[in-house]
Design a protein around this motif. Structure first.
Motif, PDB file in Angstrom:
ATOM      1  N   SER A 145     -19.138  39.763  21.741  1.00 56.08           N
ATOM      2  CA  SER A 145     -18.416  38.727  20.993  1.00 56.08           C
ATOM      3  C   SER A 145     -19.265  37.470  20.946  1.00 56.08           C
ATOM      4  O   SER A 145     -19.840  37.056  21.956  1.00 56.08           O
ATOM      5  N   SER A 146     -19.334  36.856  19.776  1.00 58.19           N
ATOM      6  CA  SER A 146     -20.118  35.630  19.627  1.00 58.19           C
ATOM      7  C   SER A 146     -19.291  34.417  20.033  1.00 58.19           C
ATOM      8  O   SER A 146     -18.061  34.449  20.017  1.00 58.19           O
ATOM      9  N   VAL A 147     -19.968  33.347  20.400  1.00 61.23           N
ATOM     10  CA  VAL A 147     -19.308  32.086  20.733  1.00 61.23           C
ATOM     11  C   VAL A 147     -19.999  30.949  19.989  1.00 61.23           C
ATOM     12  O   VAL A 147     -21.189  31.030  19.663  1.00 61.23           O
ATOM     13  N   LEU A 148     -19.244  29.897  19.716  1.00 53.53           N
ATOM     14  CA  LEU A 148     -19.784  28.711  19.056  1.00 53.53           C
ATOM     15  C   LEU A 148     -19.885  27.609  20.103  1.00 53.53           C
ATOM     16  O   LEU A 148     -18.990  26.793  20.265  1.00 53.53           O
ATOM     17  N   LYS A 149     -20.985  27.623  20.839  1.00 51.12           N
ATOM     18  CA  LYS A 149     -21.166  26.680  21.937  1.00 51.12           C
ATOM     19  C   LYS A 149     -22.584  26.117  21.921  1.00 51.12           C
ATOM     20  O   LYS A 149     -23.447  26.613  21.202  1.00 51.12           O
ATOM     21  N   THR A 150     -22.818  25.115  22.761  1.00 49.45           N
ATOM     22  CA  THR A 150     -24.164  24.577  22.924  1.00 49.45           C
ATOM     23  C   THR A 150     -24.937  25.488  23.884  1.00 49.45           C
ATOM     24  O   THR A 150     -24.361  26.364  24.529  1.00 49.45           O
ATOM     25  N   THR A 151     -26.228  25.230  23.999  1.00 52.36           N
ATOM     26  CA  THR A 151     -27.039  26.035  24.918  1.00 52.36           C
ATOM     27  C   THR A 151     -27.596  25.198  26.063  1.00 52.36           C
ATOM     28  O   THR A 151     -28.412  25.674  26.837  1.00 52.36           O
ATOM     29  N   SER A 152     -27.166  23.947  26.172  1.00 51.66           N
ATOM     30  CA  SER A 152     -27.679  23.112  27.271  1.00 51.66           C
ATOM     31  C   SER A 152     -26.504  22.431  27.980  1.00 51.66           C
ATOM     32  O   SER A 152     -25.950  22.971  28.923  1.00 51.66           O
ATOM     33  N   VAL A 153     -26.132  21.250  27.472  1.00 56.97           N
ATOM     34  CA  VAL A 153     -25.022  20.509  28.080  1.00 56.97           C
ATOM     35  C   VAL A 153     -23.889  20.407  27.063  1.00 56.97           C
ATOM     36  O   VAL A 153     -24.108  20.577  25.867  1.00 56.97           O
ATOM     37  N   PRO A 154     -22.664  20.132  27.513  1.00 63.94           N
ATOM     38  CA  PRO A 154     -21.557  19.952  26.554  1.00 63.94           C
ATOM     39  C   PRO A 154     -21.885  18.856  25.536  1.00 63.94           C
ATOM     40  O   PRO A 154     -22.596  17.888  25.856  1.00 63.94           O
ATOM     41  N   TYR A 155     -21.348  19.007  24.341  1.00 59.89           N
ATOM     42  CA  TYR A 155     -21.641  18.082  23.245  1.00 59.89           C
ATOM     43  C   TYR A 155     -20.335  17.511  22.719  1.00 59.89           C
ATOM     44  O   TYR A 155     -19.398  18.257  22.412  1.00 59.89           O
ATOM     45  N   THR A 156     -20.253  16.182  22.622  1.00 59.13           N
ATOM     46  CA  THR A 156     -19.050  15.518  22.136  1.00 59.13           C
ATOM     47  C   THR A 156     -19.354  14.742  20.867  1.00 59.13           C
ATOM     48  O   THR A 156     -20.344  14.001  20.800  1.00 59.13           O
ATOM     49  N   ASN A 157     -18.515  14.922  19.854  1.00 62.63           N
ATOM     50  CA  ASN A 157     -18.681  14.179  18.602  1.00 62.63           C
ATOM     51  C   ASN A 157     -17.379  14.240  17.822  1.00 62.63           C
ATOM     52  O   ASN A 157     -16.413  14.876  18.237  1.00 62.63           O
ATOM     53  N   LYS A 158     -17.382  13.602  16.670  1.00 62.37           N
ATOM     54  CA  LYS A 158     -16.219  13.641  15.788  1.00 62.37           C
ATOM     55  C   LYS A 158     -16.035  15.046  15.223  1.00 62.37           C
ATOM     56  O   LYS A 158     -17.001  15.775  15.004  1.00 62.37           O
ATOM     57  N   SER A 159     -14.785  15.376  14.945  1.00 64.44           N
ATOM     58  CA  SER A 159     -14.502  16.648  14.303  1.00 64.44           C
ATOM     59  C   SER A 159     -13.224  16.500  13.497  1.00 64.44           C
ATOM     60  O   SER A 159     -12.391  15.633  13.779  1.00 64.44           O
ATOM     61  N   LEU A 160     -13.078  17.325  12.488  1.00 63.16           N
ATOM     62  CA  LEU A 160     -11.899  17.305  11.629  1.00 63.16           C
ATOM     63  C   LEU A 160     -10.950  18.409  12.063  1.00 63.16           C
ATOM     64  O   LEU A 160     -11.311  19.587  12.055  1.00 63.16           O
ATOM     65  N   ASP A 161      -9.751  18.022  12.468  1.00 67.80           N
ATOM     66  CA  ASP A 161      -8.730  18.997  12.821  1.00 67.80           C
ATOM     67  C   ASP A 161      -8.078  19.482  11.530  1.00 67.80           C
ATOM     68  O   ASP A 161      -7.324  18.740  10.894  1.00 67.80           O
ATOM     69  N   LEU A 162      -8.370  20.710  11.141  1.00 76.90           N
ATOM     70  CA  LEU A 162      -7.894  21.229   9.857  1.00 76.90           C
ATOM     71  C   LEU A 162      -6.387  21.470   9.841  1.00 76.90           C
ATOM     72  O   LEU A 162      -5.809  21.699   8.776  1.00 76.90           O
ATOM     73  N   ARG A 163      -5.758  21.415  11.007  1.00 71.87           N
ATOM     74  CA  ARG A 163      -4.303  21.607  11.044  1.00 71.87           C
ATOM     75  C   ARG A 163      -3.562  20.401  10.497  1.00 71.87           C
ATOM     76  O   ARG A 163      -2.443  20.528  10.000  1.00 71.87           O
ATOM     77  N   ASN A 164      -4.194  19.220  10.585  1.00 73.43           N
ATOM     78  CA  ASN A 164      -3.477  18.006  10.178  1.00 73.43           C
ATOM     79  C   ASN A 164      -4.362  16.968   9.487  1.00 73.43           C
ATOM     80  O   ASN A 164      -3.909  15.833   9.231  1.00 73.43           O
ATOM     81  N   ASN A 165      -5.610  17.337   9.172  1.00 76.40           N
ATOM     82  CA  ASN A 165      -6.568  16.418   8.544  1.00 76.40           C
ATOM     83  C   ASN A 165      -6.792  15.153   9.374  1.00 76.40           C
ATOM     84  O   ASN A 165      -7.053  14.077   8.838  1.00 76.40           O
TER      85      ASN A 165
END
Length: 386
Positions: free
Chosen positions: A152-172
């Protein structure tokens, strides 16, 4: 039954058959506008029912009159559940192809399996003899390899956790998201699913069976993106898989040398797809990118990208390659004047001013179009056959 969109987060669990057919019709009409030319005549598309794979199939069929054999993994309608959009897309496309006098057939099954590879080879031998082009456009969350092991594939970083803005598609709503770092096992699994191993298995199997013609071309699709998305994409687990895909193209050029064949990676533009909608940070980037590129009259969807690749660039691919011998269909996206505007908007965008800095309406229109909804000439209040 009357079919309405049922959206959960970044997926829609219904698809409209008439809307999907309308989508195919519009893509065909777009390609038909420039007429036909000489080019590939017998094409295998692995991952042919949505996104870039589907657009490739349409473009190749209507640009070159190519016979196309598609491989996809889609579910038909069952009781009160609609079929998947890719199922309706394929059904509609093959109807149009047959009406227009073109060969168009499909194999519905797990493209990672040996069984489907053998079925495909048998179909090529029976109907086409050989193919002169192979498009590899698989996007799957998991893969069971030929030894029966599931990854199973994952959508993660390969070093340290990464924090940034993101759009929650459930509520824009724009919020801050932290993407965790993957384990070594998760990295390996993601490369297994989304890397180049299966592409190589396909080409080896097709070559060993004698169904690749002299001068065959194979193309797999990839993405790089701007530095803004590097931690989650280019430098993340998915980026590791795409690097493996690129290294596979280098090996395949050796594999195909005796056939005078070539293997290419085409780096394409960021678009709304079922795969991209699932990646943190990326939907917000795409919605900002759409606004900037539309304002600069540079925007392309899947069919425009593939039409430009196959109608304009295929004749002189070698001239279009970057220093790593990749086709760069993301050339408009990566223009400095585009990326500077995107970076500026990224700094200022908030939930309150989202529509000012991002094309959120355009994002959602494209999202609904993927499932056959929001076409102004379709009456969605009518009963349809699933």
């Amino acid at each position: 039954m009357i079919v309405e969109p049922k959206v959960r987060g970044f997926i829609c669990t219904t698809a409209h058959p008439e809307g999907c057919k309308e989508s195919i019709k519009r893509q065909i009409e777009y390609v038909k506008r420039h007429g036909q030319k000489e080019g590939p005549k017998k094409v295998l598309i692995i991952g042919a029912s949505t996104g870039y794979g589907l657009a490739s199939r349409i473009s190749l069929a209507y640009t070159y009159g190519a016979a196309t054999l598609g491989v996809m993994y889609e579910k038909p309608a069952k009781e009160n559940r609609t079929a998947t959009p890719g199922y309706y897309n394929t059904e509609a496309l093959e109807e149009f192809l047959h009406q227009d006098g073109y060969y168009g057939e499909s194999i519905n099954g797990d493209a990672f399996s040996r069984e489907v590879k053998e079925m495909t080879i048998a179909k090529i031998k029976e109907d086409l003899g050989q193919v002169d082009m192979v498009i590899y456009s698989l996007a799957a969350p998991r893969r069971t390899d030929e030894d029966g092991v599931t990854y199973s594939s994952v959508l993660k970083t390969t070093s340290v956790p990464y924090t940034n803005k993101s759009l929650d598609l459930r509520n824009n709503q724009i919020s801050e998201v932290t993407v965790p770092a993957a384990t070594e096992e998760e990295e390996i699994a993601t490369v297994k699913v989304m890397g180049g191993e299966d592409w190589a298995l396909w080409i080896d199997a097709l070559k060993d069976a004698g169904v690749l013609s002299e001068g065959v071309i194979t193309i797999a699709y990839s993405y790089i993106g701007p530095k803004l998305t590097y931690p989650i994409y280019y430098e993340g687990t998915i980026g590791k898989a795409k690097e493996d895909l690129y290294q596979t193209s280098v090996l395949l050029n050796e594999t195909l040398k005796d056939l005078q064949g070539k293997a290419y990676i085409s780096v394409n533009k960021a678009l709304v797809t079922q795969a991209s909608a699932a990646i943190p940070v990326v939907p917000l980037y795409i919605s900002i990118l759409y606004k900037v590129m539309k304002e600069q009259q540079l925007h392309e969807g899947c069919i425009e990208q593939m039409d430009r690749l196959f109608f304009e660039n295929l004749d002189h691919l070698e001239e279009e390659l970057d220093e790593q011998q990749r086709i760069r269909m993301d050339d408009y996206e990566m223009l400095p004047e585009v990326q500077e505007k995107v970076a500026e908007a990224w700094d200022y965008v908030t939930t309150e001013n989202l529509s000012e800095y991002a094309d959120i309406k355009g994002y959602w229109e494209e999202f609904y179009h993927m499932f056959g909804f929001h076409y102004d000439n379709i009456d969605y209040t009518k009963d349809v056959e699933l």
